[in-house]
Design a protein around this motif. Structure first.
Motif, mmCIF file in Angstrom:
data_model
loop_
_atom_site.group_PDB
_atom_site.id
_atom_site.type_symbol
_atom_site.label_atom_id
_atom_site.label_comp_id
_atom_site.label_asym_id
_atom_site.label_seq_id
_atom_site.Cartn_x
_atom_site.Cartn_y
_atom_site.Cartn_z
ATOM 1 N N ASP A 62 0.838 -1.188 0.000
ATOM 2 C CA ASP A 62 0.000 0.000 0.000
ATOM 3 C C ASP A 62 0.877 1.243 0.000
ATOM 4 O O ASP A 62 1.782 1.378 0.835
ATOM 5 C CB ASP A 62 -0.915 0.000 1.233
ATOM 6 C CG ASP A 62 -1.956 1.107 1.162
ATOM 7 O OD1 ASP A 62 -1.589 2.258 1.473
ATOM 8 O OD2 ASP A 62 -3.103 0.822 0.815
ATOM 9 N N MET A 63 0.619 2.171 -0.946
ATOM 10 C CA MET A 63 1.458 3.368 -1.085
ATOM 11 C C MET A 63 1.367 4.285 0.127
ATOM 12 O O MET A 63 2.326 4.976 0.466
ATOM 13 C CB MET A 63 1.037 4.157 -2.337
ATOM 14 C CG MET A 63 1.437 3.525 -3.643
ATOM 15 S SD MET A 63 0.827 4.498 -5.032
ATOM 16 C CE MET A 63 1.708 6.048 -4.764
ATOM 17 N N LEU A 110 7.574 -4.293 -5.126
ATOM 18 C CA LEU A 110 6.245 -3.685 -5.010
ATOM 19 C C LEU A 110 5.210 -4.645 -4.457
ATOM 20 O O LEU A 110 4.154 -4.222 -3.980
ATOM 21 C CB LEU A 110 5.777 -3.202 -6.389
ATOM 22 C CG LEU A 110 6.713 -2.242 -7.130
ATOM 23 C CD1 LEU A 110 6.157 -1.937 -8.517
ATOM 24 C CD2 LEU A 110 6.884 -0.956 -6.349
ATOM 25 N N LYS A 153 3.660 0.053 -11.161
ATOM 26 C CA LYS A 153 4.441 1.287 -11.058
ATOM 27 C C LYS A 153 3.752 2.424 -11.810
ATOM 28 O O LYS A 153 3.680 3.560 -11.309
ATOM 29 C CB LYS A 153 5.852 1.068 -11.621
ATOM 30 C CG LYS A 153 6.828 2.182 -11.291
ATOM 31 C CD LYS A 153 7.064 2.269 -9.781
ATOM 32 C CE LYS A 153 8.054 3.360 -9.430
ATOM 33 N NZ LYS A 153 8.248 3.482 -7.983
ATOM 34 N N GLN A 197 0.806 3.523 -9.813
ATOM 35 C CA GLN A 197 1.235 4.328 -8.665
ATOM 36 C C GLN A 197 1.603 5.748 -9.084
ATOM 37 O O GLN A 197 1.265 6.715 -8.391
ATOM 38 C CB GLN A 197 2.425 3.663 -7.975
ATOM 39 C CG GLN A 197 2.070 2.404 -7.201
ATOM 40 C CD GLN A 197 3.278 1.782 -6.527
ATOM 41 O OE1 GLN A 197 4.432 2.171 -6.782
ATOM 42 N NE2 GLN A 197 3.047 0.800 -5.680
ATOM 43 N N THR A 212 -1.622 7.552 -9.826
ATOM 44 C CA THR A 212 -2.306 7.855 -8.563
ATOM 45 C C THR A 212 -1.622 9.001 -7.834
ATOM 46 O O THR A 212 -2.279 9.909 -7.321
ATOM 47 C CB THR A 212 -2.340 6.607 -7.661
ATOM 48 O OG1 THR A 212 -2.983 5.535 -8.361
ATOM 49 C CG2 THR A 212 -3.082 6.882 -6.361
ATOM 50 N N GLU A 213 -0.285 8.954 -7.807
ATOM 51 C CA GLU A 213 0.481 10.017 -7.147
ATOM 52 C C GLU A 213 0.278 11.347 -7.864
ATOM 53 O O GLU A 213 0.113 12.398 -7.230
ATOM 54 C CB GLU A 213 1.970 9.644 -7.133
ATOM 55 C CG GLU A 213 2.871 10.649 -6.453
ATOM 56 C CD GLU A 213 2.680 10.709 -4.953
ATOM 57 O OE1 GLU A 213 3.069 11.729 -4.347
ATOM 58 O OE2 GLU A 213 2.134 9.750 -4.376
#
Length: 520
Positions: A56-57, A137, A171, A174, A177-178
């Motif tokens: 989870d990020m 990851l 990746k 992510q 999302t970021e």
């Protein structure tokens, strides 16, 4: 027979990799995509039980993304050898792990060739790391891929290839999302900054007339009533419009503005209501208008007095019915928009001259707010000067102050351009003033002249005479150019540099004043 089995296995592998690559490329919904990956492993490669776990990020903890073939009780079991112990060890080490049928400890493969020591029948589960650029990851696990006749090393190899494909998708997800989170945070920060910038407290005005304006703004901000801002150009009508919006319940919604005087009639209608593809020459695609963009928020129509009569009819309909059609379209669009209009024109006179519709006037003039000109509230000038000085000092890296004498002259000037003219004047002074304090002689010539006492003195009369002043300026310019040309030996390029002008400008001046000094 062996070759036939090997060919079938290769075909299975290629089919699975194709299906997985296609699924990963076609969707940014990671949960859904990973579910499809597990289905491919099950249906094409023969996996019975599998698990895909990702970090989870936000919490940095491992979480089950997809699980296949396990019961709910097995998933919940903290001592589960596969779901918990094996995947945790793989994630922490970044190495492939084999979970034996007998024994509790997962076996980490520190070297690829070490897999040859194990027999397929001895292994319960295989876990491989999902890695990209050395960063782990998550973990991909399966009980098996191919038949019993295929070596264990083949299962591990294919699982690693699939894990690599998943890693790239994870990746990318992510990063997206970021990026979305950063955009959201930036958007919220900008909205907060705008709200802070256009606080009513930030609109400078201590005079009684401006306090009356502020009180009215506070009242109308809480409603969705249409507001008509009136006043001369440069008085700050747009600033007041912003303040009304950002103090209203619509503050989180769009604030869209349009200058009605800046566009021709045909383009104005398109900007207001939008247009469909092919509605006119150059309409290569459909485009929403300002009313659509402002839906749920506020539409600020500046210079409303300059809107053409034909467009006034369509604008009146929107104000009455909250509905319109795009240019060249037939679909009726409904909107919820709060209108704030502004004008420096005398609309009552325009109505009498048949230049502005009376019914539109009454629709707009629900709550009129008059912004007084700067000459009628000169007590606000010191605070405005201080605010502009602070801003432009910061912008240009200076620490200028203004002398009382210079401030006195600013207060005496009538400011026909209102606050905007004062703002531009202060910026010019900050840029051009050489000392640390702005003195009266640093002010523009029109401010210096306006500060002269009224008298019949012939010298002052001569000074304010346009022809006399122009003559003196030309004489001074001619003397300086002649001196520069003599000093530079008649070389025009050097003389231009000395005077701080371009050679072309110097040539024009030489011709104008008929100055002829040949090079030495």
């Amino acid at each position: 027979m062996s070759d036939q089995l090997d060919l079938e296995r290769k075909l299975q592998e290629l089919t699975a990799l194709y299906e997985i690559s296609r699924d990963l490329a076609m969707s940014f919904n990671l949960k859904s995509t990973c579910q499809k990956v597990m289905e491919v492993l099950s249906q094409i490669l023969g996996m019975t039980r599998g698990v895909l776990i990702l970090r989870d990020m936000v919490t940095d903890e491992l979480a089950i993304e997809v699980i296949h073939g396990f019961s709910q009780s097995e998933i919940a079991d903290k001592k589960n050898q596969v779901v918990n112990q094996g995947t945790t060890k793989v994630f922490q080490s970044g190495l492939t792990a084999l979970i034996p049928r007998r024994g509790n400890e997962p076996i980490l493969l520190t070297h690829p060739k070490s897999v040859s020591k194990f027999v397929r029948q001895e292994i319960l589960f295989i876990c491989v790391p999902i890695k990209v650029n050395g960063e782990t990851l998550g973990v991909l696990g399966a009980d098996r891929l191919f038949t019993e006749n295929t070596g264990l090393a083949e299962d591990i190899r294919v699982l690693n290839v699939i894990a690599s494909l998943i890693a790239q998708a994870v990746k990318l997800n992510q990063m997206i999302t970021e990026s979305q989170r950063n955009l959201l945070e930036t958007n919220l920060a900008l909205k907060q900054e705008l709200k802070s910038k256009y606080k009513l407290e930030n609109v400078i005005g201590t005079s009684k007339r401006m306090q009356e304006v502020f009180a009215l703004v506070e009242q109308v901000s809480k409603s969705k009533v249409t507001v008509l801002l009136r006043g001369e150009s440069g008085t700050g009508k747009e600033l007041i419009a912003h303040a009304i919006h950002y103090h209203s319940p619509r503050a989180e919604q769009p604030f869209i503005k349009l200058s009605c005087a800046a566009l021709p009639e045909t383009l104005l209608e398109s900007e207001l209501f939008g247009h469909e593809k092919g509605a006119f020459t150059g309409a290569i695609k459909s485009k929403p208008g300002r009313f659509e963009l402002a839906d749920g928020g506020t539409l600020f129509l500046d210079e409303i007095g300059d809107i053409p009569l034909t467009t006034q009819v369509k604008l009146l309909r929107v104000l009455q019915e909250k509905k319109f059609e795009r240019v060249g379209g037939t679909k009726t669009i409904s909107v919820d928009v709060r209108i704030i209009a502004a004008t420096n024109r005398d609309l009552e006179t325009a109505i009498r001259q048949k230049q502005f519709r009376e019914d539109l006037y009454y629709r707009l003039n629900v709550v009129p707010i008059f912004i007084p000109p700067l000459r009628d509230r000169k007590e606000d000038i010191p605070a405005l000067v201080d605010s502009f000085l602070t801003r432009f000092n910061l912008e240009y890296g200076k620490e200028l102050r203004i002398s009382p004498e210079a401030l006195y002259q600013l207060e005496r000037y009538p400011w026909p351009g209102n606050v905007r003219e004062l703002e531009n004047c202060i910026e010019r002074l900050v840029v051009q003033t050489r000392g640390d304090v702005i003195q009266p002689n640093d002010l523009p010539i029109q401010l210096q002249i306006s500060a002269l006492p009224e008298t019949n003195d012939s010298k002052i009369s001569q000074l304010v005479s346009g022809n006399s002043l122009l003559t003196k300026v030309e004489e001074l310019e001619k003397e300086q150019i002649t001196a520069a040309m003599i000093k530079c030996g008649g070389v025009q390029a050097r003389a231009a540099r000395l005077l701080g002008i371009t050679p072309r400008q110097l040539q024009y001046k030489l011709k104008k004043y008929r100055i002829s000094i040949p090079p030495v």
